[in-house]
Scaffold this active site. Structure first.
Site, PDB file in Angstrom:
ATOM      1  N   ARG A 234       0.827  -1.209   0.000  1.00 52.81           N
ATOM      2  CA  ARG A 234       0.000   0.000   0.000  1.00 52.81           C
ATOM      3  C   ARG A 234       0.858   1.255   0.000  1.00 52.81           C
ATOM      4  O   ARG A 234       0.528   2.249  -0.661  1.00 52.81           O
ATOM      5  CB  ARG A 234      -0.960  -0.006   1.190  1.00 52.81           C
ATOM      6  CG  ARG A 234      -1.985   1.120   1.144  1.00 52.81           C
ATOM      7  CD  ARG A 234      -3.065   0.940   2.187  1.00 52.81           C
ATOM      8  NE  ARG A 234      -2.562   1.018   3.550  1.00 52.81           N
ATOM      9  CZ  ARG A 234      -3.308   0.883   4.633  1.00 52.81           C
ATOM     10  NH1 ARG A 234      -4.610   0.655   4.520  1.00 52.81           N
ATOM     11  NH2 ARG A 234      -2.779   0.964   5.845  1.00 52.81           N
TER      12      ARG A 234
ATOM     13  N   LYS B 254      -2.705   6.562   1.497  1.00 49.57           N
ATOM     14  CA  LYS B 254      -2.577   6.976   2.897  1.00 49.57           C
ATOM     15  C   LYS B 254      -1.625   8.178   3.032  1.00 49.57           C
ATOM     16  O   LYS B 254      -0.601   8.130   3.725  1.00 49.57           O
ATOM     17  CB  LYS B 254      -2.105   5.797   3.748  1.00 49.57           C
ATOM     18  CG  LYS B 254      -2.532   5.881   5.203  1.00 49.57           C
ATOM     19  CD  LYS B 254      -2.342   4.546   5.901  1.00 49.57           C
ATOM     20  CE  LYS B 254      -2.657   4.622   7.396  1.00 49.57           C
ATOM     21  NZ  LYS B 254      -4.097   4.872   7.642  1.00 49.57           N
TER      22      LYS B 254
ATOM     23  N   GLU C   9     -16.356   6.586   4.324  1.00 46.97           N
ATOM     24  CA  GLU C   9     -15.691   5.993   5.486  1.00 46.97           C
ATOM     25  C   GLU C   9     -15.739   6.943   6.664  1.00 46.97           C
ATOM     26  O   GLU C   9     -16.113   8.112   6.547  1.00 46.97           O
ATOM     27  CB  GLU C   9     -14.250   5.598   5.162  1.00 46.97           C
ATOM     28  CG  GLU C   9     -13.334   6.727   4.744  1.00 46.97           C
ATOM     29  CD  GLU C   9     -11.922   6.210   4.461  1.00 46.97           C
ATOM     30  OE1 GLU C   9     -11.159   6.022   5.428  1.00 46.97           O
ATOM     31  OE2 GLU C   9     -11.576   5.998   3.285  1.00 46.97           O
TER      32      GLU C   9
END
Length: 420
Positions: A162, A264, A300
């Site tokens: 990721r 992220k 989210e």
């Protein structure tokens, strides 16, 4: 990886320096004040020759009563065989300084080479660093759990992948998967005395990737730093594993199509602080965000993915570029399917919350957190008062027992490190 392999990589070339002579003087004074407590600490034992932290770093220590000794430097690493002297029964999700961090650097267009362990402390950055001026930074989060004479990591290669995906989006070089995982192992083993006893919490591992080189015009930074630090933690929400209360935010948005919501990057989290602070001031635990186009589809929570349960069907918003592909999310989906549930990754309308049987959140920090109520445009919907619903309880139990090594890891998700 054995602990002796970590010792071979420890370098006394400290990146970290006290910020001023006065800071050195202040911390030396503090060291003297703490010296009567040093015998209470388990190894490693440090030669009192040079102070690591700046005054600002010691302020963190002093503010956190659970951290009971000043940290000083040594030219050698002494193996820790016991636990750190902190109140393990009272861990929250707050920062506690530990012993070592891992640092690795490379230039733009280059590749990361072998990094090194350094004593934990403040870092030096140019005021013109890319991460400070243009937000060129990513982070990851994963956990380590103590099991007898070993420590278990949970899917570290997924965090590595990721980070690489995020780095490509942010025009940054990144460590290879192998470099990332080995760095995590070394950092955990060097800080093994900070891994909580079984059932008391976990060691939170925070890898950072940032543009550390100086750049004035808008452009990728000329140098990058990969850094890992760790901190022992307990529950993320103050409610612990009790139900949390969410409010749906329909004006402010976390991410936009074509943006960076799916990676992220550090800026994604600063963007939620305004709505989150307002929600907490009203007594809510956190904020649930909607899509910014139609303003009716769930995305989210500030730092968690969301799941909606109806009968045997578990629904969660599909990953489409504005939602972070959570590793706990991915794991829960696989666990749920292995337990016989039907999992749907699709657009989930906010109105589906009105007749849901259960709602829960997932994330590295929270693992699985049951939602007790959701408030949307002044209307509150409750999902029970006694903690976990049956489905979220079942999934939480399976996943956490797997992470802690209490059941067989048929998924091959855990990585075991010996700490003997």
């Amino acid at each position: 990886m054995e602990i002796n392999a970590v010792l071979a990589n420890f370098q006394p070339n400290y990146l970290l320096l006290p910020s001023s002579r006065s800071a050195v003087s202040s911390t030396r004074t503090s060291l003297h004040l703490f010296s009567s407590q040093q015998t209470r600490f388990s190894p490693p034992l440090f030669h009192m020759r040079q102070v690591l932290a700046s005054a600002s770093y010691l302020n963190v220590n002093e503010a956190n009563s659970r951290f009971k000794s000043a940290v000083v430097l040594s030219d050698s690493y002494s193996e820790a065989s016991e636990l750190a002297d902190i109140e393990w029964d009272n861990l929250g999700f707050g920062f506690i300084p530990t012993d070592y961090m891992y640092v690795m650097k490379c230039t733009q267009g280059g590749s990361f080479s072998k990094g090194e362990l350094q004593r934990f402390g403040n870092i030096e950055l140019s005021p013109s660093a890319g991460v400070l001026n243009y937000g060129q930074g990513l982070f990851e989060g994963l956990k380590a759990y103590r099991k007898d004479d070993s420590v278990l990591l949970f899917r570290p290669e997924e965090n590595a992948l990721r980070m690489r995906q995020g780095a490509e989006r942010m025009c940054m070089p990144s460590p290879t998967v192998e470099q990332f995982v080995e760095a995590v192992k070394e950092t955990v083993l060097a800080n093994k005395r900070w891994v909580p006893p079984p059932g008391k919490g976990s060691l939170y591992i925070r890898p950072l990737l940032m543009g550390s080189g100086a750049v004035l015009g808008l452009a990728p930074a000329p140098e990058y730093t990969f850094l890992i630090y760790v901190s022992p933690v307990g529950n993320y929400f103050k409610e612990g594993v009790a139900p949390i209360n969410l409010i749906v935010e329909h004006e402010l948005h976390r991410a936009t199509p074509g943006g960076t919501g799916g990676v992220k990057t550090i800026g994604n989290y600063a963007a939620v602080l305004k709505a989150q602070s307002a929600a907490k001031a009203k007594g809510y635990s956190d904020v649930l965000y909607l899509d910014c186009v139609h303003k009716k589809y769930l995305e989210e929570v500030s730092s968690c993915n969301i799941f909606v349960v109806k009968g045997n069907i578990i629904s969660t918003p599909a990953i489409k570029g504005t939602i972070l592909p959570g590793i706990t999310r991915k794991s829960i989906i696989d666990v749920a399917r292995s337990q016989g549930f039907q999992v749907e990754e699709r657009p989930v309308e906010v109105d589906e919350l009105l007749d849901a049987d259960e709602v829960f959140c997932t994330g590295t920090a929270v693992v699985v957190s049951p939602v007790g109520s959701i408030t949307y445009k002044g209307k509150r919907v409750s999902y029970g008062l006694d903690g976990f619903g049956a489905v979220s309880q079942q999934l939480y139990s399976v996943l956490t027992r797997l992470q802690m090594g209490l059941i067989d890891d048929k998924m091959n998700w855990t990585v075991e490190l010996s700490i003997l």
